[in-house]
Design a protein around this motif. Structure first.
Motif, short mmCIF file in Angstrom:
data_model
loop_
_atom_site.label_atom_id
_atom_site.label_comp_id
_atom_site.label_asym_id
_atom_site.label_seq_id
_atom_site.Cartn_x
_atom_site.Cartn_y
_atom_site.Cartn_z
N VAL A 20 -5.84 -3.52 8.39
CA VAL A 20 -6.24 -2.17 8.01
C VAL A 20 -6.52 -2.27 6.51
CG1 VAL A 20 -5.49 0.20 7.69
CG2 VAL A 20 -4.92 -0.99 9.78
N PHE A 63 2.73 -4.83 4.20
CA PHE A 63 2.11 -4.55 2.90
C PHE A 63 2.35 -5.76 2.00
CE2 PHE A 63 3.65 -0.58 4.75
CZ PHE A 63 2.49 0.17 4.79
N LEU A 79 2.99 -0.25 13.38
CA LEU A 79 2.04 -1.20 12.80
C LEU A 79 2.57 -2.63 12.94
CD1 LEU A 79 1.05 0.72 9.54
CD2 LEU A 79 -0.19 0.64 11.70
N LEU A 139 -11.40 3.71 5.16
CA LEU A 139 -10.41 2.99 5.96
C LEU A 139 -11.17 2.13 6.95
CD1 LEU A 139 -7.32 2.87 7.06
CD2 LEU A 139 -8.23 4.39 8.80
N VAL A 172 -1.72 -4.39 6.05
CA VAL A 172 -2.49 -3.39 5.30
C VAL A 172 -2.90 -3.99 3.96
CG1 VAL A 172 -2.45 -1.11 4.23
CG2 VAL A 172 -1.26 -1.49 6.40
N LEU A 187 0.92 5.61 6.14
CA LEU A 187 1.20 4.26 6.65
C LEU A 187 2.62 3.82 6.31
CD1 LEU A 187 -2.16 2.48 5.72
CD2 LEU A 187 -1.46 3.37 7.95
N THR A 212 -5.19 -3.27 0.41
CA THR A 212 -5.75 -2.17 -0.36
C THR A 212 -6.61 -2.70 -1.50
OG1 THR A 212 -3.83 -2.06 -1.83
CG2 THR A 212 -3.79 -0.67 0.13
#
Length: 196
Positions: free
Chosen positions: A91, A73, A117, A147, A124, A110, A126
């Protein structure tokens, strides 16, 4: 139980002792203290003042969750997905607001189990601000919650209008030919495939 209570009393009194030492040495706290007088602070109080977030003499170890999510992240996402080609799988999670229940459910899923992952080289990204019209939004054109799984080759592997858990994402990744090759290479080098 008695030792535990004694430890708690000692730990709780540490910051108070430092505060008393500081207030006692503050300019003007004592009538006999001149303008040139230097405040005297005990070594224990100095240690406590230098470490406001922790108790004197103790250090907090890094949290395992923070270590497991390191790199998955990112605080500073890349400008484009193209920058991650052949390095990471992406993702991308979209919503019209960070308060969208689907978005929150997806992120909780997640963050709850990031190890699989990390094992699959996933990052990831966002985007919860449609007004910003980011490069991610221009690339994937989401509507509401969405997603997207992008392979290391830069190709979209799946789009989903509902949250997926880590296990479903892991299975989708493991079915790809590139991932199958990675697992074969890992086996030939003597590695153990431990992903869930």
């Amino acid at each position: 139980m008695r030792k535990l209570l004694t430890c708690l009393v000692i730990l709780a009194s540490g910051p108070l002792a430092a505060q008393d030492a500081v207030s006692a040495t503050a300019p003007g706290a004592s009538a006999g203290m001149g303008a040139d007088a230097a405040p005297v602070v005990s070594a224990q109080a100095a240690d406590t003042m230098e470490q406001p977030a922790t108790q004197a003499g103790t250090e907090t170890p890094p949290e395992p969750a923070a270590q497991a999510t390191d790199g998955i992240f990112p605080a500073q996402p890349p400008a484009t997905v193209e920058e991650l080609r052949w390095i990471k799988r992406v993702v991308a999670v979209f919503a019209d607001s960070p308060n969208d229940p689907l978005f929150r459910r997806q992120m909780e899923a997640l963050e709850r189990d990031p190890a699989p992952l990390a094992f699959r080289d996933v990052v990831v990204l966002t985007d919860t601000d449609p007004a910003a019209d980011s490069a991610l939004r221009q690339t994937f054109r989401p509507r509401g919650f969405m997603l997207v799984l992008v392979g290391k080759d830069g190709q979209i592997k799946l789009r989903k209008p509902l949250p997926w858990d880590v296990r479903e994402l892991s299975r989708a990744i493991d079915k790809s030919p590139l991932r199958q090759q990675e697992l074969r290479d890992l086996g030939q080098r003597g590695g153990v495939a431990i992903g869930r």
